[in-house]
Design a protein around this motif. Structure first.
Motif, PDB file in Angstrom:
ATOM      1  N   PHE A 138       0.823  -1.210   0.000  1.00 25.18           N
ATOM      2  CA  PHE A 138       0.000   0.000   0.000  1.00 25.18           C
ATOM      3  C   PHE A 138       0.856   1.258   0.000  1.00 25.18           C
ATOM      4  N   LYS A 139       2.064   1.181   0.506  1.00 26.90           N
ATOM      5  CA  LYS A 139       2.963   2.322   0.439  1.00 26.90           C
ATOM      6  C   LYS A 139       3.525   2.489  -0.969  1.00 26.90           C
ATOM      7  N   ASN A 140       3.865   1.379  -1.593  1.00 31.15           N
ATOM      8  CA  ASN A 140       4.465   1.435  -2.926  1.00 31.15           C
ATOM      9  C   ASN A 140       3.470   1.835  -4.006  1.00 31.15           C
ATOM     10  N   ARG A 141       2.200   1.530  -3.790  1.00 33.39           N
ATOM     11  CA  ARG A 141       1.152   1.900  -4.755  1.00 33.39           C
ATOM     12  C   ARG A 141       0.087   2.689  -3.999  1.00 33.39           C
ATOM     13  N   PRO A 142       0.253   3.998  -3.844  1.00 37.32           N
ATOM     14  CA  PRO A 142      -0.672   4.802  -3.043  1.00 37.32           C
ATOM     15  C   PRO A 142      -2.127   4.709  -3.497  1.00 37.32           C
ATOM     16  N   THR A 143      -2.351   4.430  -4.787  1.00 36.85           N
ATOM     17  CA  THR A 143      -3.734   4.326  -5.271  1.00 36.85           C
ATOM     18  C   THR A 143      -4.395   3.005  -4.880  1.00 36.85           C
ATOM     19  N   LEU A 144      -3.620   2.059  -4.365  1.00 34.49           N
ATOM     20  CA  LEU A 144      -4.159   0.726  -4.086  1.00 34.49           C
ATOM     21  C   LEU A 144      -5.301   0.771  -3.080  1.00 34.49           C
ATOM     22  N   ALA A 145      -5.182   1.598  -2.046  1.00 36.43           N
ATOM     23  CA  ALA A 145      -6.239   1.674  -1.034  1.00 36.43           C
ATOM     24  C   ALA A 145      -7.553   2.132  -1.669  1.00 36.43           C
ATOM     25  N   ALA A 146      -7.485   3.170  -2.506  1.00 35.98           N
ATOM     26  CA  ALA A 146      -8.695   3.663  -3.173  1.00 35.98           C
ATOM     27  C   ALA A 146      -9.244   2.630  -4.142  1.00 35.98           C
ATOM     28  N   GLU A 147      -8.365   1.920  -4.851  1.00 38.85           N
ATOM     29  CA  GLU A 147      -8.797   0.894  -5.799  1.00 38.85           C
ATOM     30  C   GLU A 147      -9.534  -0.232  -5.084  1.00 38.85           C
ATOM     31  N   MET A 148      -9.011  -0.661  -3.956  1.00 43.90           N
ATOM     32  CA  MET A 148      -9.647  -1.752  -3.218  1.00 43.90           C
ATOM     33  C   MET A 148     -10.982  -1.306  -2.623  1.00 43.90           C
ATOM     34  N   LEU A 149     -11.033  -0.081  -2.118  1.00 41.75           N
ATOM     35  CA  LEU A 149     -12.301   0.425  -1.593  1.00 41.75           C
ATOM     36  C   LEU A 149     -13.371   0.451  -2.672  1.00 41.75           C
ATOM     37  N   HIS A 150     -13.004   0.955  -3.839  1.00 37.28           N
ATOM     38  CA  HIS A 150     -13.975   1.122  -4.923  1.00 37.28           C
ATOM     39  C   HIS A 150     -14.259  -0.192  -5.655  1.00 37.28           C
ATOM     40  N   ASP A 151     -13.194  -0.853  -6.113  1.00 31.89           N
ATOM     41  CA  ASP A 151     -13.366  -2.024  -6.970  1.00 31.89           C
ATOM     42  C   ASP A 151     -13.779  -3.273  -6.195  1.00 31.89           C
ATOM     43  N   ALA A 152     -13.166  -3.481  -5.032  1.00 32.85           N
ATOM     44  CA  ALA A 152     -13.426  -4.712  -4.284  1.00 32.85           C
ATOM     45  C   ALA A 152     -14.590  -4.581  -3.310  1.00 32.85           C
ATOM     46  N   LEU A 153     -14.717  -3.409  -2.681  1.00 38.57           N
ATOM     47  CA  LEU A 153     -15.724  -3.243  -1.636  1.00 38.57           C
ATOM     48  C   LEU A 153     -16.906  -2.378  -2.060  1.00 38.57           C
ATOM     49  N   GLY A 154     -16.861  -1.810  -3.275  1.00 40.57           N
ATOM     50  CA  GLY A 154     -17.991  -1.053  -3.791  1.00 40.57           C
ATOM     51  C   GLY A 154     -18.259   0.260  -3.085  1.00 40.57           C
ATOM     52  N   GLN A 155     -17.246   0.838  -2.466  1.00 38.15           N
ATOM     53  CA  GLN A 155     -17.409   2.100  -1.760  1.00 38.15           C
ATOM     54  C   GLN A 155     -17.175   3.277  -2.705  1.00 38.15           C
ATOM     55  N   GLY A 210      -7.315  18.693  -7.632  1.00 45.96           N
ATOM     56  CA  GLY A 210      -7.036  20.036  -8.132  1.00 45.96           C
ATOM     57  C   GLY A 210      -5.617  20.514  -7.930  1.00 45.96           C
ATOM     58  N   GLU A 211      -5.356  21.677  -8.497  1.00 47.73           N
ATOM     59  CA  GLU A 211      -4.021  22.258  -8.401  1.00 47.73           C
ATOM     60  C   GLU A 211      -3.673  22.625  -6.962  1.00 47.73           C
ATOM     61  N   GLN A 212      -4.676  22.892  -6.160  1.00 50.66           N
ATOM     62  CA  GLN A 212      -4.444  23.234  -4.765  1.00 50.66           C
ATOM     63  C   GLN A 212      -4.150  22.002  -3.915  1.00 50.66           C
ATOM     64  N   GLU A 213      -4.278  20.824  -4.528  1.00 53.63           N
ATOM     65  CA  GLU A 213      -4.058  19.563  -3.821  1.00 53.63           C
ATOM     66  C   GLU A 213      -4.871  19.505  -2.531  1.00 53.63           C
ATOM     67  N   ARG A 214      -6.140  19.778  -2.679  1.00 47.58           N
ATOM     68  CA  ARG A 214      -7.041  19.765  -1.526  1.00 47.58           C
ATOM     69  C   ARG A 214      -7.389  18.331  -1.166  1.00 47.58           C
ATOM     70  N   PRO A 215      -7.280  17.952   0.106  1.00 49.37           N
ATOM     71  CA  PRO A 215      -7.646  16.597   0.524  1.00 49.37           C
ATOM     72  C   PRO A 215      -9.134  16.336   0.296  1.00 49.37           C
ATOM     73  N   ALA A 216      -9.448  15.271  -0.463  1.00 48.17           N
ATOM     74  CA  ALA A 216     -10.840  14.913  -0.716  1.00 48.17           C
ATOM     75  C   ALA A 216     -11.268  13.734   0.145  1.00 48.17           C
ATOM     76  N   MET A 217     -10.322  12.875   0.474  1.00 46.80           N
ATOM     77  CA  MET A 217     -10.608  11.730   1.337  1.00 46.80           C
ATOM     78  C   MET A 217      -9.297  11.198   1.886  1.00 46.80           C
ATOM     79  N   ALA A 218      -9.352  10.714   3.126  1.00 45.76           N
ATOM     80  CA  ALA A 218      -8.205  10.034   3.721  1.00 45.76           C
ATOM     81  C   ALA A 218      -8.593   8.582   3.979  1.00 45.76           C
ATOM     82  N   ILE A 219      -7.648   7.688   3.795  1.00 47.71           N
ATOM     83  CA  ILE A 219      -7.887   6.259   4.020  1.00 47.71           C
ATOM     84  C   ILE A 219      -6.843   5.741   4.996  1.00 47.71           C
TER      85      ILE A 219
END
Length: 298
Positions: free
Chosen positions: A13-30, A64-73
């Motif tokens: 999960f550290k090496n692929r930062p998008t992995l947490a979001a991918e698992m939430l969306h693709d595997a758990l349907g969140q 966005g360009e401001q790098e605003r946090p949209a979600m934390a996992i």
């Protein structure tokens, strides 16, 4: 102390930062917000926790360009039952939400189905209406990755796939898919991921992959070559140990000494070349085979 498996899963999960979001969306349907970047941030939550308390991984999705946090996992790898986690997980979520000022979710990764069920239990904090139900990625939620191109694009996912499904019918196909991805990894990730995959596969799949690597299969990578080399060296070492152990027993039997089962077993199980060499020398002079073990320190 965290196990090797725990730390290796954390690294995925550290090496692929998008992995947490991918698992939430693709595997758990969140639902996951559209984001421009996923960034691993400090998991140190010692502002209100003891110094030995920290989440495994915290990923923040930025927009966005401001790098605003949209979600934390908050990602937690759980390999066993730990009642303490039911008290600290809500704190991890609340503290991470306060720090990043954004919605925060808890993703627990459990590769054992029974542990996953335990992790899924709702946590009642005691305050009316304030409960936390962990989002748990168990083995049934991990995709079965057997496609080489998919594995190349997401090597961390194929490693998760091997850990979750490596004992099933798809084990061999998952392993082959990993070999396709291994060539594109840096040396460190190749070694860590390779060990994880091979140790997770069933014996039949592991033998097939080893044979493919030795035969120069088209996906053979530096990892495959180094693994084969290690296997050859291991085989040589095992052959040397076996030869020396047999020499000890042959000496004793040639002198007409009875070799009790416990002595024979101890000699054959030895993995210490120096010890076997001492036993070879002593086998020529002891009056009873049992004396061999009684004088191993000499």
């Amino acid at each position: 102390m965290p196990s090797v498996t725990h730390e290796a899963l954390v690294e995925l999960f550290k090496n692929r930062p998008t992995l947490a979001a991918e698992m939430l969306h693709d595997a758990l349907g969140q639902p996951v917000p559209a984001f421009t970047e996923a960034r691993v941030v400090s998991s140190d939550l010692t502002e209100i926790l003891p110094s030995d308390r920290r989440a495994d991984v915290i990923v923040v999705l930025l927009v966005g360009e401001q790098e605003r946090p949209a979600m934390a996992i908050v990602v937690e790898v759980q390999l066993g039952v730990d009642p303490d986690k039911r008290y600290v997980w809500p704190v991890y979520v609340v503290q991470t939400r306060a720090r990043n000022r954004c919605p925060t979710q808890l993703l627990v990764v459990a590769i054992d189905a029974e542990i996953a069920r335990w992790c899924s239990q709702r946590i009642d904090t005691g305050h009316p209406g304030l409960t936390l139900t962990p989002l748990v990625l168990g083995p049934e939620g991990v995709p079965v990755v057997t496609d080489a191109e998919q594995a190349k694009g997401a090597p961390e996912v194929v490693v998760l796939s091997a850990m979750a499904h490596g004992q099933g019918e798809a084990a061999e196909a998952i392993g082959v898919a990993f070999l396709a991805a291994a060539a594109g990894l840096d040396e460190e990730r190749r070694a860590v991921y390779g060990d994880l995959v091979l140790s997770s596969l069933n014996a039949a799949a592991r033998r097939t992959l080893e044979a493919m690597m030795k035969s120069g299969y088209e996906f053979q990578s530096e990892f495959a070559r180094s693994y084969v080399a290690k296997g050859v060296e291991k085989g040589r070492q095992e052959g040397l140990l076996e030869a020396k152990a047999q020499a000890v027993l042959a000496f004793l039997e040639a002198r007409g000494l009875e070799v009790p089962a416990e002595v024979r077993e101890r000699v054959l199980e030895s993995t210490d070349v120096a010890e076997l060499d001492r036993w070879i020398r002593r086998a020529a002079s002891v009056g009873d085979a049992r004396e061999l073990l009684a004088t191993t320190g000499s």
